[in-house]
Design a protein around this motif. Structure first.
Motif, PDB file in Angstrom:
ATOM      1  N   UNK A 183      32.467   0.686 -19.565  1.00 17.11           N
ATOM      2  CA  UNK A 183      31.737  -0.406 -19.762  1.00 17.11           C
ATOM      3  C   UNK A 183      30.717  -0.941 -18.594  1.00 17.11           C
ATOM      4  N   UNK A 184      29.909  -1.694 -18.690  1.00 12.82           N
ATOM      5  CA  UNK A 184      28.889  -2.098 -17.646  1.00 12.82           C
ATOM      6  C   UNK A 184      28.788  -3.504 -17.601  1.00 12.82           C
ATOM      7  N   UNK A 185      28.897  -4.218 -16.392  1.00  8.37           N
ATOM      8  CA  UNK A 185      28.894  -5.449 -16.142  1.00  8.37           C
ATOM      9  C   UNK A 185      27.330  -5.955 -16.205  1.00  8.37           C
ATOM     10  N   UNK A 186      26.530  -4.759 -15.478  1.00  5.76           N
ATOM     11  CA  UNK A 186      25.150  -5.206 -15.261  1.00  5.76           C
ATOM     12  C   UNK A 186      24.217  -4.298 -15.893  1.00  5.76           C
ATOM     13  N   UNK A 187      23.757  -2.946 -15.114  1.00 10.34           N
ATOM     14  CA  UNK A 187      22.671  -2.206 -15.331  1.00 10.34           C
ATOM     15  C   UNK A 187      23.521  -0.940 -15.754  1.00 10.34           C
ATOM     16  N   UNK A 188      22.753  -0.026 -15.935  1.00  8.65           N
ATOM     17  CA  UNK A 188      23.281   1.351 -16.434  1.00  8.65           C
ATOM     18  C   UNK A 188      23.960   2.228 -15.408  1.00  8.65           C
ATOM     19  N   UNK A 189      24.915   2.624 -15.200  1.00  7.91           N
ATOM     20  CA  UNK A 189      25.484   3.339 -14.165  1.00  7.91           C
ATOM     21  C   UNK A 189      26.051   4.678 -14.921  1.00  7.91           C
ATOM     22  N   UNK A 190      26.456   5.628 -14.269  1.00 11.33           N
ATOM     23  CA  UNK A 190      26.827   6.949 -14.924  1.00 11.33           C
ATOM     24  C   UNK A 190      28.232   7.391 -14.327  1.00 11.33           C
TER      25      UNK A 190
ATOM     26  N   UNK B 155      11.949   3.587 -15.108  1.00  5.47           N
ATOM     27  CA  UNK B 155      12.016   2.192 -14.910  1.00  5.47           C
ATOM     28  C   UNK B 155      13.144   1.988 -16.177  1.00  5.47           C
ATOM     29  N   UNK B 156      14.301   2.594 -16.304  1.00  6.56           N
ATOM     30  CA  UNK B 156      15.398   2.162 -17.170  1.00  6.56           C
ATOM     31  C   UNK B 156      15.681   0.665 -17.315  1.00  6.56           C
ATOM     32  N   UNK B 157      15.928   0.210 -18.613  1.00  3.66           N
ATOM     33  CA  UNK B 157      16.506  -1.004 -18.769  1.00  3.66           C
ATOM     34  C   UNK B 157      17.811  -1.011 -18.528  1.00  3.66           C
ATOM     35  N   UNK B 158      18.412  -2.081 -18.149  1.00  2.00           N
ATOM     36  CA  UNK B 158      17.967  -3.416 -17.903  1.00  2.00           C
ATOM     37  C   UNK B 158      17.750  -3.523 -16.413  1.00  2.00           C
ATOM     38  N   UNK B 159      17.645  -2.468 -15.616  1.00  2.00           N
ATOM     39  CA  UNK B 159      17.396  -2.717 -14.148  1.00  2.00           C
ATOM     40  C   UNK B 159      15.646  -2.871 -14.042  1.00  2.00           C
ATOM     41  N   UNK B 160      14.912  -2.759 -14.968  1.00  2.00           N
ATOM     42  CA  UNK B 160      13.528  -3.067 -14.821  1.00  2.00           C
ATOM     43  C   UNK B 160      13.318  -4.541 -15.279  1.00  2.00           C
ATOM     44  N   UNK B 162      13.897  -8.724 -15.713  1.00  2.00           N
ATOM     45  CA  UNK B 162      13.698  -9.637 -15.100  1.00  2.00           C
ATOM     46  C   UNK B 162      14.922 -10.156 -13.983  1.00  2.00           C
ATOM     47  N   UNK B 163      16.117  -9.940 -14.888  1.00  2.00           N
ATOM     48  CA  UNK B 163      17.357 -10.248 -13.983  1.00  2.00           C
ATOM     49  C   UNK B 163      17.582  -9.488 -12.929  1.00  2.00           C
ATOM     50  N   UNK B 164      17.463  -8.067 -12.996  1.00  2.00           N
ATOM     51  CA  UNK B 164      17.645  -7.123 -11.889  1.00  2.00           C
ATOM     52  C   UNK B 164      16.501  -6.800 -10.957  1.00  2.00           C
ATOM     53  N   UNK B 243      10.153 -14.171 -22.587  1.00  2.00           N
ATOM     54  CA  UNK B 243      11.414 -14.588 -23.205  1.00  2.00           C
ATOM     55  C   UNK B 243      11.622 -13.660 -24.274  1.00  2.00           C
ATOM     56  N   UNK B 244      11.166 -12.629 -24.425  1.00  2.00           N
ATOM     57  CA  UNK B 244      11.648 -11.717 -25.527  1.00  2.00           C
ATOM     58  C   UNK B 244      13.238 -10.761 -24.905  1.00  2.00           C
ATOM     59  N   UNK B 245      13.624 -10.309 -25.912  1.00  2.00           N
ATOM     60  CA  UNK B 245      15.155  -9.693 -25.202  1.00  2.00           C
ATOM     61  C   UNK B 245      15.306  -8.075 -25.727  1.00  2.00           C
ATOM     62  N   UNK B 246      14.082  -7.338 -25.771  1.00  2.00           N
ATOM     63  CA  UNK B 246      14.131  -6.069 -26.531  1.00  2.00           C
ATOM     64  C   UNK B 246      15.132  -5.378 -25.573  1.00  2.00           C
ATOM     65  N   UNK B 247      15.153  -5.322 -24.345  1.00  2.00           N
ATOM     66  CA  UNK B 247      15.869  -4.501 -23.537  1.00  2.00           C
ATOM     67  C   UNK B 247      16.765  -5.420 -22.613  1.00  2.00           C
ATOM     68  N   UNK B 248      16.886  -6.680 -22.815  1.00  2.00           N
ATOM     69  CA  UNK B 248      17.540  -7.584 -22.095  1.00  2.00           C
ATOM     70  C   UNK B 248      19.095  -7.372 -22.546  1.00  2.00           C
ATOM     71  N   UNK B 249      19.913  -6.587 -21.913  1.00  2.00           N
ATOM     72  CA  UNK B 249      21.284  -6.629 -22.409  1.00  2.00           C
ATOM     73  C   UNK B 249      21.926  -8.006 -22.396  1.00  2.00           C
ATOM     74  N   UNK B 250      21.648  -8.721 -21.565  1.00  2.00           N
ATOM     75  CA  UNK B 250      22.503  -9.965 -21.266  1.00  2.00           C
ATOM     76  C   UNK B 250      22.203 -11.040 -22.358  1.00  2.00           C
ATOM     77  N   UNK B 251      21.149 -10.743 -23.360  1.00  2.00           N
ATOM     78  CA  UNK B 251      20.975 -11.456 -24.496  1.00  2.00           C
ATOM     79  C   UNK B 251      21.030 -10.644 -25.637  1.00  2.00           C
TER      80      UNK B 251
END
Lengths: 353, 559
Positions: A183-190, B155-160, B162-164, B243-251
């Motif tokens: 599981x991940x806490x933040x972004x995707x890892x591998x 630019x993988x989500x959620x790295x791209x 706003x949070x990260x 404020x959309x959340x398509x790729x926002x995993x935290x929401x």
């Protein structure tokens, strides 16, 4: 990475001779599974040609078959190309004549369509069989459960059946299947341990599962394989495969609460009263922190900062003073403590065996 | 075939007496497909140099373990900008440029169907590139975080999110690519329309040069794939600003959804970039073998087949996300199927060479290098399509080796071949054969030093996109070799740029048909007049100039 790396090792000046010596040793294959004293020593080359577990062994067997088939195709086609170019190269003296124009051949086209179709059918069947055989959706009976949580940029490792959490260094018993929930806490890892298993992504809001059945004791390295931000490169992994009785002993040690050493009471108090406890748990002292690694048995680990440095008191001082020095961009803040406070804190932390 | 016996200065080359500002005005306001083609190609090479410098900086950082030449974020920005630049600002404009320049000439037309749209497309592309690079100066944003984007070219989500990814660097990435995408889509619309409606009398679809056929398939793929990327990028903008959340995993958003969208674009994109390479090779190889292309209709069918399969293989980029057994099997087998039509092409090229009179001039050297390298790229692709092996190799340097074999070993080699082949048509001047050989061998050796070794780093467990690595992993030697190859490649490109300059300083006039070739572009002067052809030609076969040169044995008797 040495603590003085910033200036002296700019442009890699000092790194080169060492690199050469190390490279030659690595070439000799002397390092596989040896030495755990230094962060950047030991573990050897995480080559997928040196499997020490299932499914890495099965994947290698399958991969070898694929490579052999492709090697035959390579030799045939490259041979044809080379022979054709050599044989039909124009002579230096141009006679001005055009060669016979050949517009095509249905028989030949049929041949080099049908043969690849047959190859694809065979490869496809073998691959489908391997995919089905190597993926286990549910934990096999008697397997060891481990929960892996990816963080920017370290690994949280929980042993739910044994009731403790550690970080960055996975310990497994020989011969028993470990069933990992990722599981991940933040972004995707591998999660990738080339000598033990293929990689599997660690994705927020999902639980992926993988299994490992170690077949050899020793220490093996791996690391995060999906780009996950600034310190993706220093999100290293180590796995220690123990004989079952050694593993049991390690588990019993980990289950203990943190040691209390009277000589480090001041450092302990400092830890408990500063922001340290907001992120870090030390069982028996404070269990509210979950953002950073569990430090209950910090000194049972060989590395700091997910493999960025050797774990010893000197590096702890360095790390507490300025985390960016060891791992630029790390989420651990510099705590702005006095040197005396840092010495006391490092003393306490290095008592957490 | 003598390269150049021309001594006459061509008419078009004489028209350079206009003033500097007049000439600039002419280029900026042009709607001529040939000038726009040259602008696309020139802009592509400009960005190639920038992307190359980024690559060299990365190879310098990785030449030794634990190097501190670059800070981690600097390195992460470099690989993001390198990948984005090479795909969107080098590959796309150069293939569009050659398509623009050559399609009307090859089908006997006087321009593209929509000349103004054509110009608009080019300037949108250039604007997109400028917006992307503006990030280096302008994206400090509210938080002071940023400069160039560092989220990777996909630019993988959620790295791209706003949070990260704070600041505005990622927004520059989104907008730059989005804007340059308008250029690609309008170019594709133009190429499809031109090919379908503006062919000269007698130029039936089954007489189109293979180049035009392949660019037609490419254009359809662009129309299918690029809007998906644009849509996904707009969704990402919604996430970041509205404020959309398509790729926002935290929401509760879905990180894997972005990957499906991105690779539904991204895999066809590989063929969008690769099929033009096939197109150049399919024109050059016959001419320098002095033989008609072997199996024309099978080549066309194989191209269409690749285009069709291309849209059903995207999740082979995602074998490690946990696709489950069913999807893993589907995408593995679909990917292996790609090997069949590409194999047909390889065999047809070799069959074209077989029995010919092979002239190893510079364009041909690059094409033969291409065949061998593309074979390796295809086979490493087969290895990667085997999902269980992919669980090991994915996201490792093996993948880096594989896609550079495709995009450099395949595409860039054929682009260089195409430059040497069509430069005389575009400018009326030959490129130096001697410098061409230096260019080829430097680039060839450098390419293999850099990228053949990367297969090894990959199987030794080195992941991609790491700015540093510990010593004693057994990767040092291979990385040092990879880095040294980058220098040779840079030298090769420098020789090429020098050859371009020399062609203008000491011109060697080409004449209309320096290669004794067979397609219509060689029937007009070099460079062609603005109207291309004085009278619209009429053709009876796939090789109209062969028919002219061999009235005793014309092609139309055999087709």
């Amino acid at each position: 990475m040495s603590s003085s790396r910033h200036r002296e090792r700019r442009f890699g000046k000092r790194a080169r001779p060492q690199a050469r010596a190390r490279a030659s040793r690595a070439f000799l294959g002397l390092l596989a599974g040896q030495g755990v004293a230094q962060a950047d020593a030991g573990g050897g080359t995480p080559s997928l040609f040196l499997p020490v577990a299932e499914p890495a062994q099965s994947i290698l067997d399958y991969g070898t078959l694929l490579v052999l088939i492709c090697a035959v195709i390579f030799v045939v086609v490259m041979g044809l190309l080379a022979l054709t170019v050599v044989r039909f190269r124009a002579s230096a003296v141009d006679d001005g004549e055009e060669p016979p124009q050949i517009y095509g051949s249905d028989q030949l086209e049929l041949a080099w369509t049908v043969v690849p179709v047959l190859i694809v059918i065979v490869l496809g069947l073998i691959t489908a069989g391997r995919i089905v055989a190597l993926q286990k959706d549910t934990p096999p009976a008697g397997s060891l459960a481990v929960r892996v949580v990816g963080h920017q940029w370290w690994w949280e490792l929980e042993y739910p059946d044994h009731g403790f959490v550690t970080a960055n260094e996975l310990h497994l018993p020989l011969g028993q299947v470990a069933f990992l929930e990722l599981e991940s806490e933040d972004v995707i890892h591998s999660f990738w341990l080339p000598q033990l298993s293929g990689k599997l992504d660690v994705i927020p809001n999902r639980t992926n599962t993988m299994w490992i059945e170690p077949q050899k004791t020793g220490m093996f390295v791996g690391q995060c394989a999906e780009y996950c931000g600034t310190q993706h490169a220093n999100m290293l992994l180590r796995v220690f495969v123990h004989a079952p009785e050694d593993f049991e002993r390690w588990v019993r040690d980990q289950q203990q609460e943190a040691r209390r050493v009277a000589a480090h009471a001041e450092g302990r108090a400092l830890f408990a009263t500063t922001a340290c406890v907001n992120c870090h748990t030390v069982r028996g002292l404070s269990e509210i922190g979950s953002f950073g690694p569990d430090l209950t048995h910090l000194m049972s680990r060989t590395t700091l900062a997910a493999g960025a440095a050797v774990n010893d008191e000197a590096r702890l001082v360095d790390w507490l003073t300025d985390p960016d020095h060891i791992k630029p961009g790390a989420r651990m803040p510099a705590m702005k403590l006095s040197d005396a406070q840092i010495a006391r804190l490092a003393g306490y932390l290095s008592s957490l065996e | 075939m003598s390269a150049s016996t021309e001594t006459r200065v061509p008419e078009a080359a004489k028209r350079t007496t206009a003033g500097w500002s007049q000439s600039l005005h002419d280029w900026v306001t042009t709607v001529d497909h040939k000038r726009l083609g040259i602008l696309y190609i020139a802009a592509g090479f400009f960005f190639l140099v920038i992307g190359g410098v980024e690559a060299i900086l990365m190879r310098a950082q990785l030449a030794v373990p634990a190097n501190t030449l670059l800070e981690p974020q600097e390195f992460n920005r470099l690989f993001t900008m390198h990948g984005t630049t090479m795909v969107f600002l080098v590959g796309m404009p150069i293939i569009t440029g050659f398509g623009n320049y050559l399609i009307p000439l090859m089908i006997g037309a006087r321009d593209m169907a929509f000349p103004r749209l054509n110009a608009w497309g080019f300037w949108m592309f250039l604007l997109g590139g400028i917006v992307l690079y503006m990030s280096y100066f302008a994206s400090m944003g509210l938080y002071g975080a940023g400069t160039a984007p560092d989220v990777g070219w996909f630019a993988y989500a959620p790295l791209a999110g706003k949070a990260f990814s704070r600041g505005n660097a990622t927004d520059y990435w989104i907008l730059g690519i989005l804007i340059s995408g308008f250029g690609s889509v309008s170019g594709a619309i133009n190429m499809v329309t031109t090919t379908l409606t503006m062919r000269c009398p007698g130029m039936k679809m089954n007489r189109l040069p293979l180049f035009v056929w392949m660019m037609l398939v490419v254009s359809f793929l662009i129309l299918l794939a690029l809007p998906v990327l644009t849509g996904a990028q707009v969704m990402l903008l919604f996430d970041r600003f509205m404020g959309a959340h398509f790729f926002d995993t935290q929401a509760g958003g879905d990180a894997v959804l972005w990957q499906h969208f991105f690779w539904f674009f991204g895999h066809p994109e590989v063929y969008i970039l690769m099929i033009p390479g096939f197109a150049y090779a399919s024109e050059i190889i016959p001419v320098f073998s002095r033989k008609v292309i072997f199996g024309y209709s099978f080549m066309v069918a194989a191209t269409i087949a690749i285009g069709l399969v291309a849209v059903g293989v995207w999740a082979h980029h995602m074998f490690t996300v946990g696709l489950g057994k069913g999807l893993s099997v589907w995408f593995a087998v679909m990917t292996m199927i790609v090997g069949i039509p590409t194999g047909i092409k390889l065999f047809n090229w070799i069959a074209t060479l077989y029995g010919g009179k092979i002239l190893l001039r510079t364009p041909m050297l690059f094409c033969i290098g291409f065949i061998g390298q593309f074979l390796v790229a295809g086979l490493s692709g087969i290895l990667l399509s085997g999902a269980p092996l992919n669980w090991q190799l994915s996201d490792s340097y093996f993948v880096v080796a594989h896609f550079h074999y495709v995009l450099i070993g395949g595409l860039v080699f054929t682009i260089f071949g195409a430059c040497y082949y069509w430069f005389p048509k575009m400018t009326g001047r030959m490129l130096s054969e001697r410098l061409g050989r230096w260019h080829f061998w430097l680039f060839f050796v450098g390419f293999h030093l850099t990228f053949t070794t990367m297969h090894v780093q990959g199987v030794l467990g080195m992941p991609r996109r790491i700015y540093t690595y510990p010593a004693e992993r057994g990767w040092e030697v291979w990385n040092a070799i990879s880095s040294s190859g980058a220098i040779l490649q840079a030298l090769g490109v420098a020789v090429f740029l020098f050859a371009l300059v020399q062609a203008f300083r000491r011109p060697q006039w080409a004449g209309p048909d320096p290669w004794n070739a067979w397609t219509l572009e060689w029937s007009t002067s070099s460079p062609p007049p603005a109207y291309n052809f004085l009278t619209i030609p009429e053709v009876r076969s796939r090789r109209p100039l062969w028919d002219l040169k061999h009235p005793d044995d014309p092609d139309w008797e055999h087709e």
